[in-house]
Design an enzyme around this catalytic site. Structure first.
Site, short mmCIF file in Angstrom:
data_model
loop_
_atom_site.label_atom_id
_atom_site.label_comp_id
_atom_site.label_asym_id
_atom_site.label_seq_id
_atom_site.Cartn_x
_atom_site.Cartn_y
_atom_site.Cartn_z
N ARG A 1 29.77 -30.75 62.79
CA ARG A 1 28.14 -31.08 62.90
C ARG A 1 27.90 -31.47 63.74
NH1 ARG A 1 26.69 -33.17 56.56
NH2 ARG A 1 24.66 -32.97 58.07
N HIS B 1 22.90 -42.29 54.02
CA HIS B 1 24.12 -41.57 54.04
C HIS B 1 25.40 -42.01 54.60
CE1 HIS B 1 20.97 -39.38 51.34
NE2 HIS B 1 22.09 -40.45 50.39
N GLY C 1 9.99 -35.33 54.45
CA GLY C 1 11.16 -34.31 55.02
C GLY C 1 12.03 -34.07 53.93
N SER D 1 13.60 -33.37 50.21
CA SER D 1 13.28 -32.68 48.65
C SER D 1 13.33 -33.94 47.17
CB SER D 1 13.89 -31.71 48.39
OG SER D 1 15.83 -32.15 48.25
N1 APR Z 1 9.08 -31.25 58.30
C1 APR Z 1 8.93 -31.90 57.88
N2 APR Z 1 10.03 -31.25 56.04
C2 APR Z 1 10.58 -30.15 56.09
C3 APR Z 1 10.56 -29.23 57.43
C4 APR Z 1 9.91 -29.26 58.05
N3 APR Z 1 9.62 -29.06 59.80
N4 APR Z 1 11.41 -28.17 57.18
C5 APR Z 1 11.46 -28.73 55.89
N5 APR Z 1 10.83 -29.61 55.17
C6 APR Z 1 11.40 -30.38 53.99
C7 APR Z 1 11.66 -29.23 52.86
O1 APR Z 1 10.54 -28.42 52.00
C8 APR Z 1 12.60 -30.40 51.87
O2 APR Z 1 10.97 -30.83 51.09
O3 APR Z 1 12.97 -31.20 54.36
C9 APR Z 1 13.00 -31.09 52.54
C10 APR Z 1 14.25 -31.22 53.36
O4 APR Z 1 15.35 -31.31 51.64
P1 APR Z 1 16.30 -31.38 51.44
O5 APR Z 1 17.38 -29.74 52.79
O6 APR Z 1 17.02 -31.75 50.49
O7 APR Z 1 17.43 -32.10 52.41
P2 APR Z 1 17.44 -33.92 51.73
O8 APR Z 1 16.18 -34.50 51.25
O9 APR Z 1 17.51 -34.71 53.35
O10 APR Z 1 18.71 -33.87 50.81
C11 APR Z 1 19.41 -35.24 50.83
O11 APR Z 1 20.98 -34.50 50.00
O12 APR Z 1 22.97 -33.15 50.55
C12 APR Z 1 22.87 -34.12 50.65
O13 APR Z 1 23.86 -36.49 51.57
C13 APR Z 1 22.65 -34.94 51.60
O14 APR Z 1 20.88 -36.79 52.65
C14 APR Z 1 21.16 -35.31 52.05
C15 APR Z 1 20.03 -35.40 51.06
#
Ligand code: APR
Length: 234
Positions: free
Chosen positions: A60, A108, A174, A176
């Site tokens: 990564r 994180h 961005g 979840s």
């Molecule tokens: N612009 C904005 N948001 C976006 C885009 C985009 N182009 N593409 C996807 N998303 C949104 C998705 O709809 C989702 O709600 O970004 C979010 C990504 O969610 P996750 O993949 O769960 O990422 P995140 O919330 O950062 O995860 C939190 O989980 O695995 C752990 O430590 C890791 O920091 C991470 C934490």
């Protein structure tokens, strides 16, 4: 007329880096669809097979070296002309740093750092090509990725809640909102503080939040216009 800038606190997740070509975790074909998260990103996984975890983060880190900040990261830097901007990110990439943001708090950890196994405060900056193994020694210490694994505490969460509590405007981009404690940050925002949420496909929409159902670059362009107008109205 005070020239004291309002505090804009921004909480970002993987979605802000998606348009830079960095995979999110839980979208279709996300990182956790392709890697067993508890093997490569948990404390138990690191104890069981540290070499695999080193490899996962080495890959990564190398990938990050080929990516660059996108317009959403750059707009957060631009807003520093009008607001006291504090970025709190769940991301381990350095795209906010490379975009030039002045105040960044990583919840994180950071891909561009490793730390001593026997001293969590002893970190070492590494370049994107650095590939550590369980045998790597720096300054006499064996090292590990400077990442908060699942099953580990999030030491920066408490300072992050203090920043959220000071926000005059709070923005979520961005994420979840499923991983705690980061997802709880918006509950530390003072009652009545405007909260904007930029996400094209939100899994939950918290009560009282203004949703901008757009990708980070488009959503930030729209929000920047709103915030700059708010900051410059006489
Ligand atoms: N612009 C904005 N948001 C976006 C885009 C985009 N182009 N593409 C996807 N998303 C949104 C998705 O709809 C989702 O709600 O970004 C979010 C990504 O969610 P996750 O993949 O769960 O990422 P995140 O919330 O950062 O995860 C939190 O989980 O695995 C752990 O430590 C890791 O920091 C991470 C934490």
């Amino acid at each position: 007329m005070t020239d004291k800038k309002l505090k804009l606190v921004v909480s970002t997740g993987a979605g802000i880096s998606a348009e830079s070509g960095i995979s999110t975790f839980r979208d279709a074909d996300g990182l956790w669809e392709n890697y067993p998260v508890m093997e490569v990103a948990s404390a138990d996984g690191f104890r069981r097979n540290p070499a695999l975890v080193h490899q996962f983060y080495n890959a990564r880190r190398a990938d990050l070296g080929t990516k660059k900040p996108n317009a959403a990261h750059l707009l957060l830097k631009e807003l520093e002309k009008y607001y006291d901007v504090q970025v709190i990110t769940q991301n381990v990439d350095d795209l906010h740093e490379r975009a030039g943001s002045s105040n960044i708090l990583h919840l994180h950890g950071e891909l561009t750092k490793v730390r001593a196994l026997d001293d969590e405060f002893k970190t070492f900056k590494v370049d994107y090509a650095t590939a550590t193994t369980p045998d790597t020694v720096m300054d006499g210490h064996h090292v590990r990725p400077h990442i908060v694994f699942f099953q580990e505490a999030v030491p920066n969460f408490e300072p992050a809640t203090a920043l959220a509590a000071e926000a005059d405007i709070f923005v979520i981009i961005g994420t979840s909102l499923v991983v705690y404690p980061a997802a709880a940050l918006l509950h530390y925002v003072r009652k009545g503080t405007p909260i904007y949420y930029i996400d094209p496909n939100p899994s939950t929409i918290p009560e009282g939040v203004t949703l901008i159902r757009k990708k980070a670059t488009e959503g930030m362009a729209e929000l920047a216009r709103i915030l700059i107008e708010k900051a410059t109205e006489k």
